[in-house]
Write a protein that holds these residues in place. Structure first.
Motif, PDB file in Angstrom:
ATOM      1  N   GLU A  82     -17.289 -46.231 -46.476  1.00 47.12           N
ATOM      2  CA  GLU A  82     -18.377 -46.520 -47.414  1.00 47.12           C
ATOM      3  C   GLU A  82     -17.835 -46.651 -48.840  1.00 47.12           C
ATOM      4  OE1 GLU A  82     -22.620 -44.704 -48.943  1.00 47.12           O
ATOM      5  OE2 GLU A  82     -21.880 -44.104 -46.961  1.00 47.12           O
ATOM      6  N   LEU A  83     -16.881 -45.795 -49.205  1.00 47.10           N
ATOM      7  CA  LEU A  83     -16.259 -45.913 -50.525  1.00 47.10           C
ATOM      8  C   LEU A  83     -15.574 -47.273 -50.670  1.00 47.10           C
ATOM      9  CD1 LEU A  83     -14.613 -42.386 -50.988  1.00 47.10           C
ATOM     10  CD2 LEU A  83     -16.696 -43.248 -52.088  1.00 47.10           C
ATOM     11  N   ILE A  84     -14.843 -47.670 -49.651  1.00 46.34           N
ATOM     12  CA  ILE A  84     -14.125 -48.942 -49.680  1.00 46.34           C
ATOM     13  C   ILE A  84     -15.102 -50.107 -49.799  1.00 46.34           C
ATOM     14  CG2 ILE A  84     -12.689 -50.482 -48.267  1.00 46.34           C
ATOM     15  CD1 ILE A  84     -11.255 -47.842 -47.327  1.00 46.34           C
ATOM     16  N   LYS A  85     -16.215 -50.016 -49.077  1.00 43.15           N
ATOM     17  CA  LYS A  85     -17.246 -51.055 -49.162  1.00 43.15           C
ATOM     18  C   LYS A  85     -17.825 -51.120 -50.575  1.00 43.15           C
ATOM     19  CE  LYS A  85     -21.674 -52.390 -47.208  1.00 43.15           C
ATOM     20  NZ  LYS A  85     -22.967 -51.787 -47.013  1.00 43.15           N
ATOM     21  N   LYS A  86     -18.073 -49.955 -51.177  1.00 40.99           N
ATOM     22  CA  LYS A  86     -18.631 -49.908 -52.531  1.00 40.99           C
ATOM     23  C   LYS A  86     -17.640 -50.460 -53.563  1.00 40.99           C
ATOM     24  CE  LYS A  86     -21.744 -45.973 -51.810  1.00 40.99           C
ATOM     25  NZ  LYS A  86     -23.014 -46.417 -52.364  1.00 40.99           N
ATOM     26  N   ILE A  87     -16.357 -50.218 -53.350  1.00 44.62           N
ATOM     27  CA  ILE A  87     -15.341 -50.771 -54.246  1.00 44.62           C
ATOM     28  C   ILE A  87     -15.374 -52.297 -54.172  1.00 44.62           C
ATOM     29  CG2 ILE A  87     -12.864 -50.982 -54.689  1.00 44.62           C
ATOM     30  CD1 ILE A  87     -12.630 -48.044 -53.574  1.00 44.62           C
ATOM     31  N   ALA A  88     -15.414 -52.824 -52.952  1.00 40.36           N
ATOM     32  CA  ALA A  88     -15.447 -54.286 -52.771  1.00 40.36           C
ATOM     33  C   ALA A  88     -16.693 -54.885 -53.402  1.00 40.36           C
ATOM     34  CB  ALA A  88     -15.377 -54.630 -51.283  1.00 40.36           C
ATOM     35  N   GLU A  89     -17.831 -54.238 -53.232  1.00 47.68           N
ATOM     36  CA  GLU A  89     -19.073 -54.721 -53.832  1.00 47.68           C
ATOM     37  C   GLU A  89     -18.987 -54.681 -55.359  1.00 47.68           C
ATOM     38  OE1 GLU A  89     -21.856 -52.018 -52.032  1.00 47.68           O
ATOM     39  OE2 GLU A  89     -22.002 -53.220 -50.193  1.00 47.68           O
ATOM     40  N   THR A  90     -18.386 -53.629 -55.889  1.00 51.59           N
ATOM     41  CA  THR A  90     -18.230 -53.502 -57.339  1.00 51.59           C
ATOM     42  C   THR A  90     -17.336 -54.611 -57.876  1.00 51.59           C
ATOM     43  OG1 THR A  90     -18.566 -51.109 -57.205  1.00 51.59           O
ATOM     44  CG2 THR A  90     -17.467 -51.955 -59.187  1.00 51.59           C
ATOM     45  N   LEU A  91     -16.266 -54.906 -57.167  1.00 58.17           N
ATOM     46  CA  LEU A  91     -15.376 -55.993 -57.586  1.00 58.17           C
ATOM     47  C   LEU A  91     -16.137 -57.315 -57.653  1.00 58.17           C
ATOM     48  CD1 LEU A  91     -12.659 -57.166 -58.364  1.00 58.17           C
ATOM     49  CD2 LEU A  91     -12.048 -57.204 -55.935  1.00 58.17           C
ATOM     50  N   LEU A  92     -16.975 -57.585 -56.659  1.00 57.14           N
ATOM     51  CA  LEU A  92     -17.765 -58.822 -56.670  1.00 57.14           C
ATOM     52  C   LEU A  92     -18.713 -58.863 -57.870  1.00 57.14           C
ATOM     53  CD1 LEU A  92     -18.636 -59.239 -52.883  1.00 57.14           C
ATOM     54  CD2 LEU A  92     -17.021 -60.588 -54.236  1.00 57.14           C
ATOM     55  N   VAL A  93     -19.338 -57.737 -58.176  1.00 56.14           N
ATOM     56  CA  VAL A  93     -20.261 -57.668 -59.317  1.00 56.14           C
ATOM     57  C   VAL A  93     -19.506 -57.924 -60.619  1.00 56.14           C
ATOM     58  CG1 VAL A  93     -21.661 -56.054 -60.695  1.00 56.14           C
ATOM     59  CG2 VAL A  93     -21.978 -56.187 -58.221  1.00 56.14           C
TER      60      VAL A  93
END
Length: 148
Positions: A82-93
């Protein structure tokens, strides 16, 4: 030109954050603290995600993100994936927000007064890069200290 540099640096360091989180051999250690370390790597990761989503996503990108800063430090045992997913989402934002800014936008005041005095958007974005790098170093140190 600065926008491309910022995109490169945010991409580099958010990808390094992902690598650091993945590098923990024992996922439970992500959430441990030591007498010499007051924040866990997991909480620092949540803090970086919240910080960038609030200041870049919500303020500059109008993403609608609502920050709950206290939860960044009190939430525990979020699964690594979940942390890794949130990092990827943050990068996209971050990247999509920067893609929608102009060099002229960078010269404008950052929408919030965060420090004692107003700052330009470019100043504040550079501050956010250094903030990310600072905590990234803490996470690296945390991992090397606690994973023996």
């Amino acid at each position: 030109m600065l926008i491309e540099i910022l995109k490169n640096m945010f991409s580099r360091d958010l990808n390094k954050l992902k690598t650091e989180i993945e590098s923990y051999k024992n996922e439970a250690i992500l959430w441990e603290v030591d007498t010499n370390i007051s924040n866990s790597a997991g909480n620092l990761c949540l803090h970086l995600i919240g910080n960038l989503n609030a200041f870049v996503g919500a303020e500059l990108g109008k993403s609608g993100y609502v920050r709950q800063r206290e939860l960044e430090f009190s939430t525990k045992n979020v699964p690594r994936e979940e942390l890794i997913k949130k990092i990827a989402e943050t990068l996209l934002v971050v990247i999509s927000t920067l893609d929608n800014l102009t060099e002229e936008d960078l010269k404008k005041d950052f929408p919030l007064k965060v420090f004692e005095n107003k700052t330009s958007t470019e100043f504040f974005l550079i501050h956010l890069i250094t903030h990310l790098s600072y905590h990234l170093g803490q996470i690296n140190y945390h991992r090397r200290l606690l994973e023996k």
